[in-house]
Design a protein around this motif. Structure first.
Motif, PDB file in Angstrom:
ATOM      1  N   LEU A 111      22.044  36.834  -7.085  1.00  0.00           N
ATOM      2  CA  LEU A 111      23.424  36.528  -7.479  1.00  0.00           C
ATOM      3  C   LEU A 111      23.433  35.496  -8.603  1.00  0.00           C
ATOM      4  N   TYR A 112      22.580  34.484  -8.468  1.00  0.00           N
ATOM      5  CA  TYR A 112      22.499  33.445  -9.494  1.00  0.00           C
ATOM      6  C   TYR A 112      21.967  34.028 -10.806  1.00  0.00           C
ATOM      7  N   LYS A 113      20.847  34.751 -10.712  1.00  0.00           N
ATOM      8  CA  LYS A 113      20.188  35.268 -11.911  1.00  0.00           C
ATOM      9  C   LYS A 113      21.085  36.216 -12.703  1.00  0.00           C
ATOM     10  N   TYR A 114      21.629  37.231 -12.011  1.00  0.00           N
ATOM     11  CA  TYR A 114      22.412  38.229 -12.719  1.00  0.00           C
ATOM     12  C   TYR A 114      23.857  37.782 -12.937  1.00  0.00           C
ATOM     13  N   GLY A 115      24.318  36.851 -12.089  1.00  0.00           N
ATOM     14  CA  GLY A 115      25.663  36.309 -12.286  1.00  0.00           C
ATOM     15  C   GLY A 115      25.769  35.556 -13.599  1.00  0.00           C
ATOM     16  N   PHE A 136      16.187  24.097 -22.938  1.00  0.00           N
ATOM     17  CA  PHE A 136      14.789  23.754 -23.184  1.00  0.00           C
ATOM     18  C   PHE A 136      13.823  24.727 -22.541  1.00  0.00           C
ATOM     19  N   HIS A 137      14.325  25.545 -21.623  1.00  0.00           N
ATOM     20  CA  HIS A 137      13.483  26.534 -20.956  1.00  0.00           C
ATOM     21  C   HIS A 137      14.281  27.827 -20.872  1.00  0.00           C
ATOM     22  N   GLU A 138      13.648  28.939 -21.125  1.00  0.00           N
ATOM     23  CA  GLU A 138      14.358  30.210 -21.273  1.00  0.00           C
ATOM     24  C   GLU A 138      15.347  30.560 -20.167  1.00  0.00           C
ATOM     25  N   PRO A 139      15.070  30.256 -18.883  1.00  0.00           N
ATOM     26  CA  PRO A 139      16.045  30.619 -17.844  1.00  0.00           C
ATOM     27  C   PRO A 139      17.433  30.010 -18.048  1.00  0.00           C
ATOM     28  N   MET A 140      17.527  28.952 -18.882  1.00  0.00           N
ATOM     29  CA  MET A 140      18.816  28.289 -19.098  1.00  0.00           C
ATOM     30  C   MET A 140      19.568  28.828 -20.313  1.00  0.00           C
ATOM     31  N   MET A 141      18.993  29.789 -20.998  1.00  0.00           N
ATOM     32  CA  MET A 141      19.616  30.306 -22.221  1.00  0.00           C
ATOM     33  C   MET A 141      21.019  30.850 -22.007  1.00  0.00           C
ATOM     34  N   GLU A 158      13.081  38.728 -17.188  1.00  0.00           N
ATOM     35  CA  GLU A 158      13.982  39.345 -16.216  1.00  0.00           C
ATOM     36  C   GLU A 158      13.772  40.858 -16.119  1.00  0.00           C
ATOM     37  N   ILE A 159      13.409  41.466 -17.233  1.00  0.00           N
ATOM     38  CA  ILE A 159      13.172  42.912 -17.252  1.00  0.00           C
ATOM     39  C   ILE A 159      11.846  43.242 -16.572  1.00  0.00           C
ATOM     40  N   LYS A 160      10.865  42.387 -16.766  1.00  0.00           N
ATOM     41  CA  LYS A 160       9.544  42.614 -16.171  1.00  0.00           C
ATOM     42  C   LYS A 160       9.620  42.679 -14.652  1.00  0.00           C
ATOM     43  N   GLU A 161      10.585  41.968 -14.057  1.00  0.00           N
ATOM     44  CA  GLU A 161      10.720  41.927 -12.608  1.00  0.00           C
ATOM     45  C   GLU A 161      11.414  43.165 -12.035  1.00  0.00           C
ATOM     46  N   GLY A 179      16.044  51.153 -17.495  1.00  0.00           N
ATOM     47  CA  GLY A 179      17.352  51.550 -16.993  1.00  0.00           C
ATOM     48  C   GLY A 179      18.489  50.754 -17.597  1.00  0.00           C
ATOM     49  N   ILE A 180      19.685  50.966 -17.066  1.00  0.00           N
ATOM     50  CA  ILE A 180      20.889  50.343 -17.616  1.00  0.00           C
ATOM     51  C   ILE A 180      20.870  48.826 -17.462  1.00  0.00           C
ATOM     52  N   ILE A 181      20.295  48.333 -16.331  1.00  0.00           N
ATOM     53  CA  ILE A 181      20.230  46.881 -16.130  1.00  0.00           C
ATOM     54  C   ILE A 181      19.286  46.249 -17.151  1.00  0.00           C
ATOM     55  N   ALA A 182      18.152  46.904 -17.378  1.00  0.00           N
ATOM     56  CA  ALA A 182      17.187  46.397 -18.360  1.00  0.00           C
ATOM     57  C   ALA A 182      17.803  46.367 -19.758  1.00  0.00           C
TER      58      ALA A 182
END
Length: 382
Positions: free
Chosen positions: A73-77, A101-106, A132-135, A141-144
């Motif tokens: 929920l956090y990641k895709y939200g 400063f780190h990609e997850p915060m972009m 995120e796509i690698k996981e 697909g559409i999410i990627a």
């Protein structure tokens, strides 16, 4: 009037990116900047944040540790929530410059009105897809496709993108087609005074009579620490005596431990685990080995050079820039066999090791914090 800076970082856990940001915060000019750090959650290194820095948290505990549902929920939200809403909720528009400063915060940069800066610690010349796509199971697909579109859109919105090596900058430009004028490179900061002071602590179980090899980092797939098991097997077949110490923890720890035990190398390879002072191990060893599949600019290898411990490293982004035209390190092809041959060439040649050690000590002087901090501050004044 001071410029208001906001650095965004997931957390301060053990890692190269985290250490680089802490070093930056400890050396930034507080007469010029009013500095705030926005953290996703609390971390083990939070006590090292300077008192002059304002600290804000989004959560107390990492969403990743609250189960798969909350984590997803956090990641895709973050990708789905409108940028204007995120900025309003987190008061991101109170700052002149906002730095992921780190990609997850972009994703938090989406609705920011001030100057937007993304710091990239990945080499996209090697990494063929966003993390995120690698996981995902379906990487096409559409999410990627949505993730890729969102990421590229944020890159385009940024006023400045900072890579940590020339080669990483080139890889990002080629992958994203972002105008080169938007992309800079700034080498990672290292607190060399602190590193040298902490390196003086003794490690009682490292015997100076043996040839000691050290490696430091999170036990994750990227670091390819399993290569050290292959390396140890081959060197033992050659009748060579040595010990390998791996400092760090992570999701691959049990798998790596199992492999070491299965190969009968428990007495040869020691997994030290997490230690807030990895420098004492680096300084106590004869050689540092980087076995990574890829890096942008490996912090641990720079720390090794600063401490005068030569290295053998796989060919990764930033390594040629780190070593320069010196004998401070040996860069080999990115494979198990090449890593083995490189380490063996140093282990059996005392003269070569002596030359590399001297070169590492000399090269380390080029990565002093005072030489790099003014270059980084130019990003905020741009």
């Amino acid at each position: 009037m001071k410029k208001k800076l906001l650095f965004m970082q997931p957390e301060f856990c053990m890692g190269g990116v985290e250490r680089v940001l802490l070093t930056l915060l400890k050396n930034i000019n507080f007469n010029k900047y009013d500095v705030t750090v926005l953290l996703r959650n609390e971390g083990i290194w939070d006590e090292e944040i300077p008192n002059e820095v304002n600290v804000r948290y989004i959560f107390k505990k990492s969403p990743r540790k609250q189960g798969k549902v909350i984590s997803r929920l956090y990641k895709y939200g973050l990708m789905l929530i409108p940028g204007a809403m995120l900025s309003r909720l987190l008061r991101l528009n109170e700052y002149d410059v906002v730095i992921s400063f780190h990609e997850p915060m972009m994703y938090f940069l989406k609705g920011v009105k001030g100057k937007k800066v993304a710091w990239i610690h990945t080499d996209f010349a090697v990494v063929d897809m966003f993390p995120e796509i690698k996981e995902l199971k379906n990487k096409e697909g559409i999410i990627a496709r949505f993730i890729s579109y969102t990421r590229l859109n944020i890159f385009q919105q940024c006023d400045q993108i900072v890579c940590v090596a020339k080669s990483a900058r080139k890889g990002l430009i080629n992958k994203t087609k972002i105008p080169p004028s938007k992309v800079a490179y700034k080498y990672n900061l290292n607190d060399e005074t602190r590193i040298r002071e902490l390196s003086l602590e003794r490690v009682p179980f490292i015997d100076g009579s043996e040839f000691n090899i050290c490696s430091v980092g999170r036990l994750v797939e990227q670091k390819a620490f399993h290569r050290l098991v292959y390396l140890a097997e081959k060197l033992m077949e050659d009748g060579l005596k040595f010990k390998i110490y791996v400092v760090g923890d992570g999701p691959q720890e049990s798998k790596l431990n199992e492999l070491i035990n299965r190969k009968g190398l428990k007495e040869t390879i020691k997994l030290v685990g997490y230690d807030s002072n990895p420098y004492k191990y680096i300084a106590s060893c004869d050689l540092f080995v980087c076995s990574s599949l890829y890096e942008a600019f490996c912090t641990a290898t720079t720390e090794s050079i600063i401490l005068g411990t030569p290295l053998v490293t796989t060919e990764c982004s930033g390594m040629e820039e780190l070593i320069g035209n010196t004998k401070a390190g040996l860069i080999v092809e990115n494979s198990e066999d090449s890593l083995y041959r490189g380490v063996k060439s140093v282990l059996v040649d005392e003269i070569l090791l002596s030359e590399m050690t001297k070169a590492a000590r000399d090269r380390g002087k080029q990565f002093e914090t005072s030489r790099l901090i003014s270059e980084i501050e130019r990003v905020f004044d741009y």
